[in-house]
Design an enzyme around this catalytic site. Structure first.
Site, PDB file in Angstrom:
ATOM      1  N   SER A 208       0.829  -1.214   0.000  1.00 37.86           N
ATOM      2  CA  SER A 208       0.000   0.000   0.000  1.00 37.86           C
ATOM      3  C   SER A 208       0.862   1.263   0.000  1.00 37.86           C
ATOM      4  O   SER A 208       1.939   1.293   0.614  1.00 37.86           O
ATOM      5  CB  SER A 208      -0.889   0.016   1.239  1.00 37.86           C
ATOM      6  OG  SER A 208      -1.587   1.250   1.324  1.00 37.86           O
TER       7      SER A 208
ATOM      8  N   TYR B 222      -2.320  -0.893  10.087  1.00 36.58           N
ATOM      9  CA  TYR B 222      -2.405  -1.240   8.658  1.00 36.58           C
ATOM     10  C   TYR B 222      -1.186  -0.692   7.910  1.00 36.58           C
ATOM     11  O   TYR B 222      -0.542  -1.412   7.141  1.00 36.58           O
ATOM     12  CB  TYR B 222      -3.703  -0.677   8.076  1.00 36.58           C
ATOM     13  CG  TYR B 222      -3.857  -0.886   6.584  1.00 36.58           C
ATOM     14  CD1 TYR B 222      -4.288  -2.103   6.076  1.00 36.58           C
ATOM     15  CD2 TYR B 222      -3.552   0.139   5.688  1.00 36.58           C
ATOM     16  CE1 TYR B 222      -4.426  -2.292   4.705  1.00 36.58           C
ATOM     17  CE2 TYR B 222      -3.694  -0.034   4.326  1.00 36.58           C
ATOM     18  CZ  TYR B 222      -4.130  -1.252   3.825  1.00 36.58           C
ATOM     19  OH  TYR B 222      -4.256  -1.439   2.468  1.00 36.58           O
TER      20      TYR B 222
HETATM   21  N1  LIG Z   1      -8.914  -0.712  -1.484  1.00 37.96           N
HETATM   22  C1  LIG Z   1      -7.915   0.145  -1.341  1.00 37.96           C
HETATM   23  O1  LIG Z   1      -8.099   1.379  -1.374  1.00 37.96           O
HETATM   24  C2  LIG Z   1      -6.507  -0.374  -1.188  1.00 37.96           C
HETATM   25  C3  LIG Z   1      -5.447   0.539  -1.232  1.00 37.96           C
HETATM   26  C4  LIG Z   1      -4.140   0.087  -1.127  1.00 37.96           C
HETATM   27  C5  LIG Z   1      -3.900  -1.269  -0.967  1.00 37.96           C
HETATM   28  N2  LIG Z   1      -4.937  -2.138  -0.923  1.00 37.96           N
HETATM   29  C6  LIG Z   1      -4.619  -3.553  -0.752  1.00 37.96           C
HETATM   30  O2  LIG Z   1      -5.147  -4.285  -1.847  1.00 37.96           O
HETATM   31  C7  LIG Z   1      -5.455  -5.619  -1.419  1.00 37.96           C
HETATM   32  C8  LIG Z   1      -6.870  -5.963  -1.830  1.00 37.96           C
HETATM   33  O3  LIG Z   1      -7.731  -5.026  -1.234  1.00 37.96           O
HETATM   34  P1  LIG Z   1      -9.276  -4.890  -1.650  1.00 37.96           P
HETATM   35  O4  LIG Z   1      -9.610  -3.473  -1.477  1.00 37.96           O
HETATM   36  O5  LIG Z   1      -9.511  -5.592  -2.941  1.00 37.96           O
HETATM   37  O6  LIG Z   1      -9.923  -5.729  -0.423  1.00 37.96           O
HETATM   38  P2  LIG Z   1     -11.433  -6.204  -0.177  1.00 37.96           P
HETATM   39  O7  LIG Z   1     -12.345  -5.739  -1.245  1.00 37.96           O
HETATM   40  O8  LIG Z   1     -11.723  -5.839   1.250  1.00 37.96           O
HETATM   41  O9  LIG Z   1     -11.305  -7.810  -0.280  1.00 37.96           O
HETATM   42  C9  LIG Z   1     -10.530  -8.470   0.671  1.00 37.96           C
HETATM   43  C10 LIG Z   1     -10.307  -9.914   0.246  1.00 37.96           C
HETATM   44  O10 LIG Z   1      -9.430 -10.513   1.220  1.00 37.96           O
HETATM   45  C11 LIG Z   1     -10.101 -11.589   1.854  1.00 37.96           C
HETATM   46  N3  LIG Z   1      -9.760 -11.579   3.274  1.00 37.96           N
HETATM   47  C12 LIG Z   1      -9.982 -10.569   4.154  1.00 37.96           C
HETATM   48  N4  LIG Z   1      -9.542 -10.936   5.382  1.00 37.96           N
HETATM   49  C13 LIG Z   1      -9.045 -12.193   5.253  1.00 37.96           C
HETATM   50  C14 LIG Z   1      -8.504 -13.131   6.165  1.00 37.96           C
HETATM   51  N5  LIG Z   1      -8.353 -12.869   7.478  1.00 37.96           N
HETATM   52  N6  LIG Z   1      -8.114 -14.332   5.694  1.00 37.96           N
HETATM   53  C15 LIG Z   1      -8.268 -14.631   4.394  1.00 37.96           C
HETATM   54  N7  LIG Z   1      -8.785 -13.811   3.480  1.00 37.96           N
HETATM   55  C16 LIG Z   1      -9.188 -12.599   3.908  1.00 37.96           C
HETATM   56  C17 LIG Z   1     -11.589 -11.388   1.614  1.00 37.96           C
HETATM   57  O11 LIG Z   1     -12.266 -12.653   1.664  1.00 37.96           O
HETATM   58  P3  LIG Z   1     -13.867 -12.720   1.959  1.00 37.96           P
HETATM   59  O12 LIG Z   1     -14.554 -12.209   0.695  1.00 37.96           O
HETATM   60  O13 LIG Z   1     -14.185 -14.141   2.222  1.00 37.96           O
HETATM   61  O14 LIG Z   1     -14.109 -11.827   3.124  1.00 37.96           O
HETATM   62  C18 LIG Z   1     -11.566 -10.753   0.213  1.00 37.96           C
HETATM   63  O15 LIG Z   1     -11.417 -11.752  -0.769  1.00 37.96           O
HETATM   64  C19 LIG Z   1      -5.199  -5.636   0.104  1.00 37.96           C
HETATM   65  O16 LIG Z   1      -3.921  -6.150   0.352  1.00 37.96           O
HETATM   66  C20 LIG Z   1      -5.256  -4.169   0.471  1.00 37.96           C
HETATM   67  O17 LIG Z   1      -4.533  -3.884   1.657  1.00 37.96           O
HETATM   68  C21 LIG Z   1      -6.239  -1.732  -1.026  1.00 37.96           C
END
Ligand SMILES: NC(=O)c1ccc[n+]([C@@H]2O[C@H](COP(=O)([O-])OP(=O)(O)OC[C@H]3O[C@@H](n4cnc5c(N)ncnc54)[C@H](OP(=O)(O)O)[C@@H]3O)[C@@H](O)[C@H]2O)c1
Length: 253
Positions: A146, A159
């Site tokens: 991130s 985080y």
């Molecule tokens: N969104 C942003 O603005 C942003 C910015 C920078 C970086 N990121 C990074 O990008 C990545 C993806 O983020 P996203 O926004 O796509 O996330 P998201 O929409 O919240 O989806 C999270 C995914 O991770 C799974 N997950 C969550 N907790 C878990 C656990 N304890 N064990 C196993 N699986 C788990 C969820 O499974 P379930 O569906 O079963 O819950 C889901 O498939 C992450 O590493 C995040 O930190 C995101």
């Protein structure tokens, strides 16, 4: 890339689902992992081009569940070549309005999932590469970190710290795994339009967040997935050890 196989943690929605679509379109067979939303993960699999894709599930914060679902991905796909460490949690914990008990519990859970979880999935994946009949050469690991590791996460310090650890982990392993022919890299995205960022983007801070980028918007999941997919391809080996900024010029370092 036909014949290559990828495990994508957190592939049931958001960035992980977009990475699954990109890698399946490139000819890979995918294990779409989720924590518990099997129906969502099955929906992702149903929409992927090609055949043979599977769903695996488990909490990456639980070392036994990690060992089980990585094993299921290996046996279900007949082996693995690519790991995308994408699953993570984001917990708001402003220090001035968080009790000591909440603070300790929040830090423990975020580090357990985002750092220990990523490390443990990686160990199981590398163990598979080292012991598979064809040897480890050609393996790839991509960690989704991130921008917050550099710009700070004032309301979610655990985080931000966890994502700095995920970047550093990728860089250390890029060195230790190069002699095995395994490439390791990370990406550092800014805000992405997913469930994780949804409440912030829909709230009063949304317009300010969109204005951080001179493009006047946040990333779509595919803006990030396209770079992650490139890092999984053979031509990207020399990016091993890199942490690639994917933030629409919203933060320069
Ligand atoms: N969104 C942003 O603005 C942003 C910015 C920078 C970086 N990121 C990074 O990008 C990545 C993806 O983020 P996203 O926004 O796509 O996330 P998201 O929409 O919240 O989806 C999270 C995914 O991770 C799974 N997950 C969550 N907790 C878990 C656990 N304890 N064990 C196993 N699986 C788990 C969820 O499974 P379930 O569906 O079963 O819950 C889901 O498939 C992450 O590493 C995040 O930190 C995101």
């Amino acid at each position: 890339m036909t014949g290559q196989r990828a495990l994508i943690t957190g592939g049931s929605r958001g960035v992980g689902a977009a990475v699954a679509a990109r890698l399946a379109a490139a000819g890979l067979t995918i294990a779409v992992h989720c924590r518990s939303d099997i129906a969502a993960a099955e929906g992702v699999v149903a929409g992927l081009p090609g055949s043979g894709h599977i769903v695996v599930s488990g909490d990456i914060g639980d070392p036994e569940q990690v060992e089980t679902f990585v094993g299921e991905a290996v046996s279900g796909l007949g082996g693995l070549d690519v790991l995308v460490n994408n699953a993570a949690i984001h917990t708001d914990q402003p220090i001035a309005s968080t009790s000591y008990e909440q603070w300790r519990a929040g830090w423990r859970r975020v580090i357990d999932v985002n750092v220990h979880g990523t490390a443990n999935v990686t160990w199981c994946f590398v163990d598979h590469l080292r012991t598979r009949p064809e040897g480890p050469d050609g393996g790839r690991i991509i960690n989704v970190g991130s921008r917050g590791a550099y710009r700070g996460e004032p309301n979610a310090p655990a985080y931000g710290a966890s994502k700095a650890a995920v970047h550093s982990m990728a860089q250390s392993l890029a060195v230790s795994l190069a002699p095995y022919g395994i490439g390791v890299a990370a990406v550092a995205p800014g805000f992405i339009r997913t469930d994780m960022a949804g409440p912030m983007l829909a709230g009063p801070a949304g317009d300010g967040i969109r204005a951080q980028s001179p493009f006047g918007r946040v990333a779509e999941p595919d803006d990030v997935a396209s770079a992650v997919a490139w890092l999984a391809l053979p031509g990207s080996l020399w990016a091993s050890g890199a942490v690639i900024d994917l933030n629409g010029a919203s933060y320069l370092r």
